[in-house]
Design a protein around this motif. Structure first.
Motif, PDB file in Angstrom:
ATOM      1  N   ILE A  11     -72.616 -11.787   7.799  1.00 12.03           N
ATOM      2  CA  ILE A  11     -72.151 -10.406   7.859  1.00 12.03           C
ATOM      3  C   ILE A  11     -71.341 -10.183   9.128  1.00 12.03           C
ATOM      4  O   ILE A  11     -70.289  -9.543   9.108  1.00 12.03           O
ATOM      5  CB  ILE A  11     -73.362  -9.436   7.798  1.00 12.03           C
ATOM      6  CG1 ILE A  11     -74.115  -9.641   6.473  1.00 12.03           C
ATOM      7  CG2 ILE A  11     -72.922  -7.992   7.977  1.00 12.03           C
ATOM      8  CD1 ILE A  11     -75.488  -9.015   6.429  1.00 12.03           C
ATOM      9  N   TYR A  12     -71.817 -10.737  10.243  1.00 14.18           N
ATOM     10  CA  TYR A  12     -71.141 -10.619  11.530  1.00 14.18           C
ATOM     11  C   TYR A  12     -71.483 -11.846  12.367  1.00 14.18           C
ATOM     12  O   TYR A  12     -72.616 -12.320  12.346  1.00 14.18           O
ATOM     13  CB  TYR A  12     -71.604  -9.361  12.276  1.00 14.18           C
ATOM     14  CG  TYR A  12     -71.145  -9.312  13.717  1.00 14.18           C
ATOM     15  CD1 TYR A  12     -69.847  -8.948  14.037  1.00 14.18           C
ATOM     16  CD2 TYR A  12     -72.011  -9.680  14.749  1.00 14.18           C
ATOM     17  CE1 TYR A  12     -69.420  -8.930  15.363  1.00 14.18           C
ATOM     18  CE2 TYR A  12     -71.582  -9.659  16.072  1.00 14.18           C
ATOM     19  CZ  TYR A  12     -70.290  -9.290  16.372  1.00 14.18           C
ATOM     20  OH  TYR A  12     -69.859  -9.279  17.672  1.00 14.18           O
ATOM     21  N   VAL A  21     -75.370 -11.881  12.463  1.00 14.16           N
ATOM     22  CA  VAL A  21     -76.117 -11.115  11.470  1.00 14.16           C
ATOM     23  C   VAL A  21     -75.785 -11.781  10.139  1.00 14.16           C
ATOM     24  O   VAL A  21     -74.609 -11.897   9.784  1.00 14.16           O
ATOM     25  CB  VAL A  21     -75.701  -9.628  11.451  1.00 14.16           C
ATOM     26  CG1 VAL A  21     -76.440  -8.872  10.362  1.00 14.16           C
ATOM     27  CG2 VAL A  21     -75.902  -8.983  12.814  1.00 14.16           C
ATOM     28  N   GLU A  23     -77.183 -12.939   5.898  1.00 14.00           N
ATOM     29  CA  GLU A  23     -78.139 -12.903   4.798  1.00 14.00           C
ATOM     30  C   GLU A  23     -78.774 -14.286   4.743  1.00 14.00           C
ATOM     31  O   GLU A  23     -78.088 -15.306   4.765  1.00 14.00           O
ATOM     32  CB  GLU A  23     -77.445 -12.578   3.480  1.00 14.00           C
ATOM     33  CG  GLU A  23     -76.962 -11.157   3.398  1.00 14.00           C
ATOM     34  CD  GLU A  23     -76.287 -10.833   2.073  1.00 14.00           C
ATOM     35  OE1 GLU A  23     -76.215 -11.716   1.182  1.00 14.00           O
ATOM     36  OE2 GLU A  23     -75.831  -9.702   1.932  1.00 14.00           O
ATOM     37  N   THR A  32     -82.254 -10.160   5.913  1.00 13.22           N
ATOM     38  CA  THR A  32     -81.237 -10.169   6.954  1.00 13.22           C
ATOM     39  C   THR A  32     -81.835 -10.822   8.194  1.00 13.22           C
ATOM     40  O   THR A  32     -82.921 -10.452   8.638  1.00 13.22           O
ATOM     41  CB  THR A  32     -80.786  -8.733   7.289  1.00 13.22           C
ATOM     42  OG1 THR A  32     -80.260  -8.129   6.104  1.00 13.22           O
ATOM     43  CG2 THR A  32     -79.720  -8.728   8.367  1.00 13.22           C
ATOM     44  N   HIS A  55     -85.368  -2.180  11.941  1.00 17.28           N
ATOM     45  CA  HIS A  55     -84.305  -1.525  12.697  1.00 17.28           C
ATOM     46  C   HIS A  55     -84.156  -0.103  12.158  1.00 17.28           C
ATOM     47  O   HIS A  55     -84.199   0.111  10.942  1.00 17.28           O
ATOM     48  CB  HIS A  55     -83.000  -2.314  12.525  1.00 17.28           C
ATOM     49  CG  HIS A  55     -81.901  -1.858  13.413  1.00 17.28           C
ATOM     50  ND1 HIS A  55     -81.130  -0.756  13.123  1.00 17.28           N
ATOM     51  CD2 HIS A  55     -81.442  -2.356  14.584  1.00 17.28           C
ATOM     52  CE1 HIS A  55     -80.233  -0.596  14.078  1.00 17.28           C
ATOM     53  NE2 HIS A  55     -80.404  -1.562  14.981  1.00 17.28           N
ATOM     54  N   ASP A  57     -81.607   1.843  11.842  1.00 15.17           N
ATOM     55  CA  ASP A  57     -80.455   2.070  10.962  1.00 15.17           C
ATOM     56  C   ASP A  57     -80.362   1.062   9.818  1.00 15.17           C
ATOM     57  O   ASP A  57     -79.919   1.406   8.724  1.00 15.17           O
ATOM     58  CB  ASP A  57     -79.151   2.007  11.768  1.00 15.17           C
ATOM     59  CG  ASP A  57     -79.018   3.151  12.751  1.00 15.17           C
ATOM     60  OD1 ASP A  57     -79.550   4.246  12.465  1.00 15.17           O
ATOM     61  OD2 ASP A  57     -78.391   2.952  13.810  1.00 15.17           O
ATOM     62  N   TYR A  58     -80.723  -0.187  10.066  1.00 14.85           N
ATOM     63  CA  TYR A  58     -80.468  -1.256   9.100  1.00 14.85           C
ATOM     64  C   TYR A  58     -81.710  -1.751   8.365  1.00 14.85           C
ATOM     65  O   TYR A  58     -81.614  -2.619   7.506  1.00 14.85           O
ATOM     66  CB  TYR A  58     -79.763  -2.426   9.792  1.00 14.85           C
ATOM     67  CG  TYR A  58     -78.462  -2.001  10.423  1.00 14.85           C
ATOM     68  CD1 TYR A  58     -77.381  -1.611   9.637  1.00 14.85           C
ATOM     69  CD2 TYR A  58     -78.320  -1.958  11.801  1.00 14.85           C
ATOM     70  CE1 TYR A  58     -76.191  -1.199  10.203  1.00 14.85           C
ATOM     71  CE2 TYR A  58     -77.135  -1.556  12.384  1.00 14.85           C
ATOM     72  CZ  TYR A  58     -76.072  -1.173  11.585  1.00 14.85           C
ATOM     73  OH  TYR A  58     -74.896  -0.776  12.157  1.00 14.85           O
ATOM     74  N   GLY A  59     -82.880  -1.235   8.705  1.00 11.95           N
ATOM     75  CA  GLY A  59     -84.093  -1.594   7.980  1.00 11.95           C
ATOM     76  C   GLY A  59     -84.719  -2.908   8.423  1.00 11.95           C
ATOM     77  O   GLY A  59     -84.522  -3.363   9.553  1.00 11.95           O
ATOM     78  N   GLN A  61     -85.507  -6.632   9.172  1.00  9.46           N
ATOM     79  CA  GLN A  61     -84.699  -7.786   9.563  1.00  9.46           C
ATOM     80  C   GLN A  61     -85.606  -8.838  10.185  1.00  9.46           C
ATOM     81  O   GLN A  61     -86.658  -8.510  10.733  1.00  9.46           O
ATOM     82  CB  GLN A  61     -83.648  -7.407  10.619  1.00  9.46           C
ATOM     83  CG  GLN A  61     -82.702  -6.326  10.215  1.00  9.46           C
ATOM     84  CD  GLN A  61     -81.755  -5.940  11.347  1.00  9.46           C
ATOM     85  OE1 GLN A  61     -82.066  -6.110  12.523  1.00  9.46           O
ATOM     86  NE2 GLN A  61     -80.604  -5.423  10.987  1.00  9.46           N
TER      87      GLN A  61
END
Length: 187
Positions: A11-12, A21, A23, A32, A55, A57-59, A61
């Motif tokens: 993803i990044y 980041v 998958e 993630t 996280h 914002d992102y749930g 991980q």
């Protein structure tokens, strides 16, 4: 906690320090993964040490503390690895042909007998050697990163050091690679 699986998507990724980041697919789930993963590509198989976090914002991980890059342990995983575009000259179709032709011997062919790749339609003898050299280069880098990771060197510093080292040295010069490892361990 340790999880084992394969990078299915990046993803990044920060090219300077290796913060990633991605998958990450295990036998149980797709999650993630976040943390410092230098020299990691889509299709790579890894053992990750760390913990699951949530996280805001992102749930959920998996936060990586350390990792070990491992060779794919199934034919399907090996095909996904080769199809990931990591090795110049191998795409999805060529990866499938290579794995279908050499099956469990694929890694040995890539590392020790790359000229056999020219048996596959579309791969010339010259291209086979280039693929073998590129695979060997990736393999050697894995060995260096894996060796240094055992000593708990910071991955971000490692990636910066190897990037600078590669800019100054001929990529196939093994003596300089050994010098680099010795230099890095003394720093």
């Amino acid at each position: 906690m340790e999880i084992k699986g394969q990078i299915t998507e990046i993803i990044y990724q920060n090219e300077i320090n290796g913060y990633t980041v991605a998958e990450f697919e295990t036998e149980e789930e797709l999650t993630t993964a976040v943390g410092y993963l230098p020299f990691i590509n889509k299709g790579d198989s890894l053992k990750l040490q760390g913990n699951f976090i949530v996280h805001t914002d992102y749930g959920r991980q998996f936060k990586i503390d350390t990792f070990e890059k491992i060779m794919p342990d199934t034919i399907e995983a090996l095909e996904r690895y080769l199809a990931g575009g990591i090795i110049k000259g191998i795409g999805v179709a060529t990866a499938k042909k290579i794995v279908n032709t050499f099956k469990e011997s694929t890694l040995e062919v890539l590392r020790f007998e790359p000229e056999k790749l020219s048996q596959i339609k579309g791969i010339t003898a010259e291209k086979a050697i280039i693929i073998g050299e590129e695979f060997s280069e990736k393999w050697e880098l894995w060995q260096i990163v894996g060796f240094l990771e055992r000593f708990r060197n910071k991955c971000s510093k490692l990636q910066k050091s190897i990037y600078g080292f590669r800019q100054r040295c001929h990529r196939r010069d093994r003596e300089k690679s050994i010098y680099f490892v010795r230099y890095y361990l003394w720093c």
